[in-house]
Every structure is written in C-alpha cells, then in structure tokens.
Design a protein around this motif. Structure first.
Motif, PDB file in Angstrom:
ATOM      1  N   THR A 151      -2.413  13.034   2.690  1.00 38.74           N
ATOM      2  CA  THR A 151      -3.318  11.981   3.161  1.00 38.74           C
ATOM      3  C   THR A 151      -3.429  12.063   4.681  1.00 38.74           C
ATOM      4  OG1 THR A 151      -2.736  10.519   1.344  1.00 38.74           O
ATOM      5  CG2 THR A 151      -3.774   9.500   3.256  1.00 38.74           C
ATOM      6  N   ASN A 154      -5.806   7.889   6.312  1.00 39.57           N
ATOM      7  CA  ASN A 154      -5.922   7.059   5.103  1.00 39.57           C
ATOM      8  C   ASN A 154      -6.907   7.631   4.087  1.00 39.57           C
ATOM      9  OD1 ASN A 154      -4.098   5.037   6.048  1.00 39.57           O
ATOM     10  ND2 ASN A 154      -5.752   4.197   7.323  1.00 39.57           N
ATOM     11  N   GLU A 155      -7.203   8.924   4.193  1.00 37.94           N
ATOM     12  CA  GLU A 155      -8.091   9.602   3.256  1.00 37.94           C
ATOM     13  C   GLU A 155      -7.318  10.709   2.536  1.00 37.94           C
ATOM     14  OE1 GLU A 155     -11.340   9.008   2.580  1.00 37.94           O
ATOM     15  OE2 GLU A 155     -11.433   7.314   3.975  1.00 37.94           O
TER      16      GLU A 155
END
Length: 415
Positions: A151, A154-155
C-alpha cells in the motif's frame, strides 16, 4: 510556400482530431519515470504495438494518444507521457508537457518499478489531488520483482507485468472502478429540458464557418439529444424563421405544431429573438453546451461583469480546437468587435487555441470560453480553474452574445 505547408498541416491535424472523436471520450494518463514500462503497458492494454518500446531512457518525448474500448465504459483515450525524471533542458520541457496532461485527464495511472516511490511520485500525486483527479498506482515488471499486499499513499498497489500480461485484467477492473462515472456516462444534452413528443425548433445558419455539406458538431449533438428524449426536431435556416411563425403558414400546414423550445446559433440571437414569441423558451447551442459541460454557475455570475470592463483591460478568448481563422470567425473577429462596440472601451484581446496552457491569467479582466464541443468537461473545468481561483469573471460565447443582445435572462431562463 512555407505558409501553405503550415496551413495544410493545421488542416490535416484538425481533420485527424475530428475523426478520432477524442472530445467525448474519457482520458486516462499513464505516468512514471523513464523506463518504467509506460509504453509497454499501453501496448499490453491495447493488444497492439501502439507505443514505441525501447531500453533507451526517454524514448517517449511527447504525449501520445491512443483510443481503446473498455467493456462497461466504452471508448477511452490512453495518453502515454514522457518520464517524470527526464533530465537536461530538453528533458525539463518534456516533463512540463507531461505535467500539462494532468489538467486534461479523468484518471491517472502511476507506473512504478521495484516499488520505487519518493519525491517525484509524491509531487505528482499532490497535483492530482489538487485537481481532484483519481489515480491508480501499479508496479510494473512484476515478472522480475513481485511483492503482495503493498500500500502506498493509502492506495493498494496493483502488481503488473506488461511483458507477460500478468495483472492487466486487474488494472482494467481498477480503471472501471476508479474512473468517474460522469466521465463516460453523461446525461443527454437536453435531459430535464425536453420531454417526450416535444417539438424543438433548431435554427442553423449556413455561412462560411459551416463545414461543407455538414452541420457543426454542437448542432449534431443537439439533434441527437432531441432523439434521446424521443422528441421531434425541426431544423431550418435563420431566413425561414419568420415564415415558420407566421399565422398564415401555420394555418396552411395543419400538422405544424408550435415548438416547445427554440435553439438557435448564438450569432443570430439579435435577428431571431424578436420573431420567436416571448412565451416560447429560447436559447442557443453554445449555452446548451455551457450547461452540459462548462462551468455554468460561474458563467452565470461572470457574464454580467462585462459591465465592469475598463479602457485598457485585457480579455482572453479560449478556443478549444485548432482551425484557420476567417473574416467571419466568431472568437477572433466577431466577439472582439461586438464586445468593443457594446462597452465602448479600448480593450486588448488575446487568443489561445487547442489546450495550450494559459500564462499570467491574473492580467485578464474577463475570460471567454468557446462552447467546448471538441474537449471533455474535465478539460474545460481545469482550463478555467485558474481564472475562477483568481476571481476573474468567466463566460462562454453564447452567454456573452446573449448578454450583448439584451436577452441574457431569456436565453438562460429554461435552465
């Protein structure tokens, strides 16, 4: 001879752009460092040798567009860009062109290798967030190094190999999930305005600006919008309007119904408005486009600011397509003439065509945007955003002409 060659190049590029129909398709930008496999990724997505692939860093120099179909979305435009880490004076210009693409896309795909993510990628994501543009992060060359469940920002990072095709289906699904629905599923041009079985009268002048043997794109789009609403389109030239509304003609043609709406070319507002009965709504193709894909609320607020123009003020006219100017050109000839006559001020006009960046926006007292039939809504909004953020009034061709003609309220009342 040189000028003729230049003119031919412009005409050729204009024809190519028209045929590709890029204006109505969502745009997806592919970004990343040199040799991260951006071009190879586009080839893997399209299933074609669309982009040149090489081990030499900096192979892609200018943004390159390629259309493809994604099931569930429809046609999209993929934009291959130069490396974010390009170097030297020429490299700096390439990076600037790459960053200019950010204003024109609906979705960004950031390509990493070896999960290398630092300041360059952070800056790109910060700019995307400022533009409210969604993005996907993927790690290419997973056939060499592959790590699960990573990650960043936050992706979740998608693991892909453009070489083997691994993860391409996951990327397509991510595109379908991330791209805004509004980018590909737009409402009909006349949705909420025209009902089933309504009659809509379209007034379409045929002058030197009209393409030979065809209607201009906004007129075609409007006819399609009428058909989408299961309504009836009646099309005529401006010199037939008076006869259409004459009592004797209506008696002779029993099947003719009074239109529920009249849509005209903005340039003939002055001639048409007195003929169309006051109780029948009247607007223009350009104002329809303003409501459909422009910054309509800011156009409404900005148009009356024409009254505040002063001697020496600069006005910026933004054209969205590249074309040869003529003596009847609306943006470069007619609007400057009409605006100068109305304000009785000594105004300076600048013109920018295509999607070229605007520099020193703060020097302008008014920005006038064309209808924007050749570009997407996202491109129009981002193009106008610097002016809006700076508090500079904006308007569009149709709304400006309606104001100068004295029918601004009538032309916008239906919305």
């Amino acid at each position: 001879m040189t000028q003729k060659i230049a003119n031919f190049a412009i005409i050729k590029q204009y024809a190519i752009d028209k045929m590709k129909n890029y204006h109505s398709q969502p745009h997806i930008g592919i970004f990343g460092r040199r040799n991260n496999g951006k071009s190879a990724l586009i080839n893997a997505l399209t299933g074609q040798e669309t982009a040149i692939v090489s081990d030499v860093a900096g192979t892609t120099t200018d943004p390159v567009k390629k259309s493809m179909e994604i099931f569930g979305i429809g046609p999209v435009v993929l934009i291959d860009t130069a490396g974010l880490d390009d170097v030297g004076e020429l490299g700096k210009k390439r990076v600037e062109k790459t960053e200019n693409v950010l204003k024109h896309i609906d979705l960004a795909v950031l390509v990493l290798t070896n999960y290398h993510f630092d300041e360059i990628e952070e800056n790109l994501i910060a700019k995307l967030r400022a533009l409210e543009t969604p993005f996907i992060i993927l790690n290419n060359k997973s056939d060499i190094i592959d790590v699960e469940n990573v990650t960043i920002e936050n992706e979740a990072v998608i693991s892909v190999s453009a070489k083997t095709g691994k993860g391409i289906s996951l990327l397509v699904e991510a595109i379908k999930e991330k791209i805004p629905v509004s980018a590909y599923h737009t409402h009909s041009l006349l949705e909420g305005i025209v009902k089933e079985d309504d009659t809509v009268l379209l007034i379409t002048p045929v002058d030197s600006e009209a393409p030979e043997g065809r209607l201009i794109l906004p007129q075609v789009q409007t006819i399609r919008g009428i058909l989408d609403q299961n309504a009836i389109a009646v099309v005529l030239k401006e010199d037939r309007v008076r006869g259409f509304f004459s009592t004797e003609t209506q008696r002779a043609q029993r099947t003719q119904r009074e239109p529920n709406l009249v849509i005209t070319d903005s340039q003939v507002f002055k001639a048409v408005a007195p003929i169309v009965p006051a109780h029948i709504p009247l607007t223009s193709f350009s104002i329809l486009l303003a409501r459909f894909k422009g910054d309509y609320e800011n156009y409404l607020k900005g148009t009356p600011q024409i009254e505040n123009l002063k001697d020496g003020d600069s006005v910026l006219v933004l054209e969205s397509c590249t074309h040869l100017s003529s003596c009847e050109d609306i943006g470069r000839v007619k609007i400057p003439k009409w605006l100068t006559k109305y304000t009785k001020k000594n105004l300076h006009f600048d013109f920018i065509s295509g999607l070229s960046p605007v520099e020193n926006i703060e020097k302008y007292a008014l920005v006038v945007q064309c209808g924007g039939c050749m570009i997407t809504k996202k491109q129009i909004l981002n193009r106008l955003k610097p002016a809006v953020d700076a508090g500079i009034p904006i308007t569009n061709y149709g709304m400006l002409i309606a104001y100068l003609t004295g029918i601004f309220e009538r032309a916008t009342a239906i919305f």
